[in-house]
Write an enzyme that holds these catalytic residues in place. Structure first.
Site, short mmCIF file in Angstrom:
data_model
loop_
_atom_site.label_atom_id
_atom_site.label_comp_id
_atom_site.label_asym_id
_atom_site.label_seq_id
_atom_site.Cartn_x
_atom_site.Cartn_y
_atom_site.Cartn_z
N LYS A 1 0.86 -1.19 0.00
CA LYS A 1 0.00 0.00 0.00
C LYS A 1 0.89 1.24 0.00
O LYS A 1 1.81 1.35 0.83
CB LYS A 1 -0.87 -0.04 1.25
CG LYS A 1 -2.15 0.77 1.19
CD LYS A 1 -2.98 0.41 2.43
CE LYS A 1 -4.23 1.24 2.55
NZ LYS A 1 -4.89 1.00 3.85
O1 G3P Z 1 -7.47 2.01 5.86
C1 G3P Z 1 -7.95 3.12 5.20
C2 G3P Z 1 -9.28 3.62 5.67
O2 G3P Z 1 -10.24 2.61 5.55
C3 G3P Z 1 -9.29 4.31 7.00
O3 G3P Z 1 -10.56 4.55 7.50
O4 G3P Z 1 -12.05 5.11 9.38
O5 G3P Z 1 -9.62 5.71 9.53
O6 G3P Z 1 -11.14 6.94 8.00
P1 G3P Z 1 -10.86 5.64 8.65
#
Ligand code: G3P
Length: 218
Positions: free
Chosen positions: A83
């Site tokens: 990633k």
């Molecule tokens: O891993 C990337 C993403 O899904 C992060 O989500 O909830 O931290 O905005 P969030």
């Protein structure tokens, strides 16, 4: 539509894998920090549980270090997806890793322009963050619709749209209506997909009526 879970919690991953509905796992540096575990160890363990893609994110932001990290992460297991952030250095790493046959997830995508760049860099997945856009008063799902529409104009783009930063089941339903390839979300949100009060009510009634028959199937 593929279901990925956004966690490094091994128990949660095993529980979801047991449903047969889990297609992959995504992690990021914040998730790894929360796990309190060694990054390389936890990724190796997840890869041994889930056969599908497991995203492991580079930590550096400069190209020279990032490419070394990406190459190291790719050796952990065959199903590691490296990633990288949506930056010029990240996309350079993306292109190089793809030419070596490694799958790459380009993360932190917040605009259609960025999604075009990720596809041009040959990303396996692009991760637009819908929840974080909603948080600042934008419409995260509008970005997904926009990207899906743009990618449709170019059949040679084979980048899959991985809807990330998902906060509730409705994000997943909307993503499915748009034909998004993948969603990644916290375990709780995947479990919520099962929920409906009429399922609970109906099951209770069937169980009670079955008991009245006095029969057993086995
Ligand atoms: O891993 C990337 C993403 O899904 C992060 O989500 O909830 O931290 O905005 P969030």
């Amino acid at each position: 539509m593929k279901f990925f879970v956004d966690t490094a919690d091994i128990i949660e991953i095993k529980d979801l894998a047991a449903t047969g509905l889990l297609d992959g796992v995504t992690t990021n540096p914040s998730i790894i920090a929360k796990s309190g575990r060694q990054f390389l160890d936890v990724i190796a363990e997840i890869c041994s549980i889930v056969a599908g893609s497991v995203s492991a994110e580079v930590a550096a932001t400069d190209y020279a270090t990032m490419i070394k990290e990406a190459k190291k992460l790719a050796t952990i297991a065959k199903n590691v997806t490296v990633k990288v952030p949506l930056t010029p250095a990240g996309l350079k790493v993306c292109k190089e890793m793809r030419s070596m046959g490694t799958t790459v997830n380009v993360t932190l995508c917040f605009s259609p322009a960025q999604a075009i760049l990720a596809a041009k860099a040959g990303a396996t997945y692009v991760s637009p963050f819908v929840g974080r856009l909603d948080d600042i008063g934008h419409d995260g799902m509008e970005l997904i619709a926009d990207i899906m529409n743009i990618y449709r104009q170019y059949p040679l783009f084979d980048t899959e749209v991985l809807v990330a930063s998902v906060r509730h089941p409705n994000h997943i339903i909307q993503a499915a209506r748009m034909g998004a390839d993948v969603v990644t979300c916290p375990p709780k949100t995947l479990w919520q997909l099962f929920d409906h009060p009429l399922t609970d009510k109906g099951l209770k009634a069937f169980t009670e009526d079955w008991a009245k028959t006095g029969q057993t199937i086995l």
